[in-house]
Motif scaffolding. Structure first.
Motif, PDB file in Angstrom:
ATOM      1  N   ILE A  65       0.466  -1.279  -0.348  1.00 38.28           N
ATOM      2  CA  ILE A  65      -0.158  -0.452   0.388  1.00 38.28           C
ATOM      3  C   ILE A  65       0.564   1.252  -0.025  1.00 38.28           C
ATOM      4  CG2 ILE A  65      -2.198   1.463   1.271  1.00 38.28           C
ATOM      5  CD1 ILE A  65      -2.961  -1.391   2.598  1.00 38.28           C
ATOM      6  N   TYR A  66       0.603   2.360  -1.096  1.00 39.76           N
ATOM      7  CA  TYR A  66       1.345   3.391  -1.362  1.00 39.76           C
ATOM      8  C   TYR A  66       0.969   4.519  -0.994  1.00 39.76           C
ATOM      9  CZ  TYR A  66       3.910   0.191  -4.127  1.00 39.76           C
ATOM     10  OH  TYR A  66       4.420  -0.384  -4.922  1.00 39.76           O
ATOM     11  N   ALA A  67       1.886   5.246   0.234  1.00 40.39           N
ATOM     12  CA  ALA A  67       1.087   6.758   0.048  1.00 40.39           C
ATOM     13  C   ALA A  67       1.386   7.691  -0.959  1.00 40.39           C
ATOM     14  CB  ALA A  67       2.667   7.591   0.928  1.00 40.39           C
ATOM     15  N   PRO A  68       0.615   8.749  -0.531  1.00 44.53           N
ATOM     16  CA  PRO A  68       0.750   9.655  -2.375  1.00 44.53           C
ATOM     17  C   PRO A  68       1.903  10.055  -2.722  1.00 44.53           C
ATOM     18  CG  PRO A  68      -1.187  10.786  -0.425  1.00 44.53           C
ATOM     19  CD  PRO A  68       0.144   9.264   0.168  1.00 44.53           C
ATOM     20  N   ASP A  69       2.924   9.991  -2.512  1.00 42.31           N
ATOM     21  CA  ASP A  69       4.352  10.277  -3.351  1.00 42.31           C
ATOM     22  C   ASP A  69       5.139   8.953  -3.669  1.00 42.31           C
ATOM     23  OD1 ASP A  69       5.342   9.170  -0.814  1.00 42.31           O
ATOM     24  OD2 ASP A  69       6.851  10.976  -0.764  1.00 42.31           O
TER      25      ASP A  69
ATOM     26  N   ASP B  45       6.935   5.186   8.170  1.00 45.38           N
ATOM     27  CA  ASP B  45       5.845   6.340   9.013  1.00 45.38           C
ATOM     28  C   ASP B  45       7.510   7.006   8.882  1.00 45.38           C
ATOM     29  OD1 ASP B  45       4.617   8.418  10.923  1.00 45.38           O
ATOM     30  OD2 ASP B  45       7.093   8.853  11.589  1.00 45.38           O
ATOM     31  N   TYR B  46       6.974   8.271   8.462  1.00 45.64           N
ATOM     32  CA  TYR B  46       7.929   9.391   7.013  1.00 45.64           C
ATOM     33  C   TYR B  46       7.462  10.869   8.224  1.00 45.64           C
ATOM     34  CZ  TYR B  46       7.974   6.016   3.494  1.00 45.64           C
ATOM     35  OH  TYR B  46       8.004   4.653   3.084  1.00 45.64           O
ATOM     36  N   ASN B  47       8.273  11.951   8.247  1.00 46.64           N
ATOM     37  CA  ASN B  47       8.535  13.508   8.346  1.00 46.64           C
ATOM     38  C   ASN B  47       7.665  14.219   7.266  1.00 46.64           C
ATOM     39  OD1 ASN B  47       9.949  14.346   6.341  1.00 46.64           O
ATOM     40  ND2 ASN B  47      11.683  13.850   8.092  1.00 46.64           N
ATOM     41  N   ASP B  48       7.397  15.214   8.238  1.00 50.52           N
ATOM     42  CA  ASP B  48       6.748  15.915   7.017  1.00 50.52           C
ATOM     43  C   ASP B  48       7.200  16.648   5.970  1.00 50.52           C
ATOM     44  OD1 ASP B  48       4.788  16.713   9.418  1.00 50.52           O
ATOM     45  OD2 ASP B  48       5.800  18.357  10.297  1.00 50.52           O
ATOM     46  N   LEU B  49       8.884  15.972   5.566  1.00 55.84           N
ATOM     47  CA  LEU B  49       8.820  16.379   4.558  1.00 55.84           C
ATOM     48  C   LEU B  49       9.196  15.141   3.507  1.00 55.84           C
ATOM     49  CD1 LEU B  49      12.568  18.907   5.477  1.00 55.84           C
ATOM     50  CD2 LEU B  49       9.562  19.191   4.380  1.00 55.84           C
ATOM     51  N   GLY B  50       8.997  13.778   4.116  1.00 59.87           N
ATOM     52  CA  GLY B  50       8.521  13.052   3.332  1.00 59.87           C
ATOM     53  C   GLY B  50      10.392  11.747   3.803  1.00 59.87           C
ATOM     54  N   ALA B  51      10.772  11.406   4.548  1.00 66.61           N
ATOM     55  CA  ALA B  51      12.030  11.015   4.857  1.00 66.61           C
ATOM     56  C   ALA B  51      11.414   9.511   6.100  1.00 66.61           C
ATOM     57  CB  ALA B  51      13.102  12.284   5.208  1.00 66.61           C
ATOM     58  N   LEU B  52      12.054   8.745   5.794  1.00 72.10           N
ATOM     59  CA  LEU B  52      11.568   7.775   6.676  1.00 72.10           C
ATOM     60  C   LEU B  52      12.067   7.684   7.812  1.00 72.10           C
ATOM     61  CD1 LEU B  52      10.851   5.073   5.940  1.00 72.10           C
ATOM     62  CD2 LEU B  52      13.152   4.402   5.970  1.00 72.10           C
ATOM     63  N   ASN B  53      11.231   7.588   9.101  1.00 72.49           N
ATOM     64  CA  ASN B  53      11.697   7.931  10.480  1.00 72.49           C
ATOM     65  C   ASN B  53      11.000   6.223  10.757  1.00 72.49           C
ATOM     66  OD1 ASN B  53      11.670  10.670  10.699  1.00 72.49           O
ATOM     67  ND2 ASN B  53       9.268  10.970  11.019  1.00 72.49           N
TER      68      ASN B  53
ATOM     69  N   ALA C  15      19.907  19.581   8.945  1.00 74.72           N
ATOM     70  CA  ALA C  15      19.487  20.651   7.967  1.00 74.72           C
ATOM     71  C   ALA C  15      19.641  20.596   6.643  1.00 74.72           C
ATOM     72  CB  ALA C  15      19.906  22.015   8.104  1.00 74.72           C
ATOM     73  N   LEU C  16      20.310  19.719   5.553  1.00 70.75           N
ATOM     74  CA  LEU C  16      20.381  19.685   3.626  1.00 70.75           C
ATOM     75  C   LEU C  16      19.678  18.135   3.827  1.00 70.75           C
ATOM     76  CD1 LEU C  16      23.411  20.227   3.058  1.00 70.75           C
ATOM     77  CD2 LEU C  16      21.538  21.827   3.216  1.00 70.75           C
ATOM     78  N   SER C  17      18.616  18.122   4.428  1.00 72.86           N
ATOM     79  CA  SER C  17      17.649  16.350   4.940  1.00 72.86           C
ATOM     80  C   SER C  17      18.351  15.385   4.247  1.00 72.86           C
ATOM     81  CB  SER C  17      16.771  16.671   3.745  1.00 72.86           C
ATOM     82  OG  SER C  17      15.808  17.485   4.067  1.00 72.86           O
TER      83      SER C  17
END
Length: 116
Positions: free
Chosen positions: A33-37, A59-67, A83-85
């Protein structure tokens, strides 16, 4: 592929391992199952050998990076980013047996990769 969602992403795949592979032979199906991105939200894995069926949740953060990645156990408990993700630290495993990893980051003035 066993199916596709409305965005055209594969939602399942079946793989057959021949009987010559003792202990692993059989037909196995995974589903996603996929997220919208297009990142995975949930992946269902079949029983394979001694490994039980498992559902991995991402689970991902608000910027779409894996948590985090969790399933029958916690695989990635937390992740920190620069700071550069860029991933800087990942905590792997469960409480009491957790391992922290420092990730390679761009720290040199000429953008060379170095390990911290």
């Amino acid at each position: 592929m066993t199916g596709y969602d409305a965005a055209g992403r594969a939602t399942g795949e079946t793989v057959t391992i021949p009987s010559s592979e003792v202990g692993l032979a059989g037909t196995y199906t995974t589903s996603t199952i996929y997220a919208p991105d297009d990142s995975p939200w949930s992946v269902a894995l079949p029983k394979l050998g001694d490994l039980a069926t498992e559902i991995l949740d991402y689970d991902y953060n608000d910027l779409g990076a894996l948590n985090t990645v969790t399933g029958a156990t916690t695989y990635i408990a937390s992740t920190r980013y620069t700071a550069l993700s860029e991933r800087s630290v990942a905590q792997l495993g469960v409480d009491g047996r957790r391992v922290g990893t420092r990730c390679t980051a761009r720290t040199e003035p000429d953008d060379r990769l170095s390990s911290r």
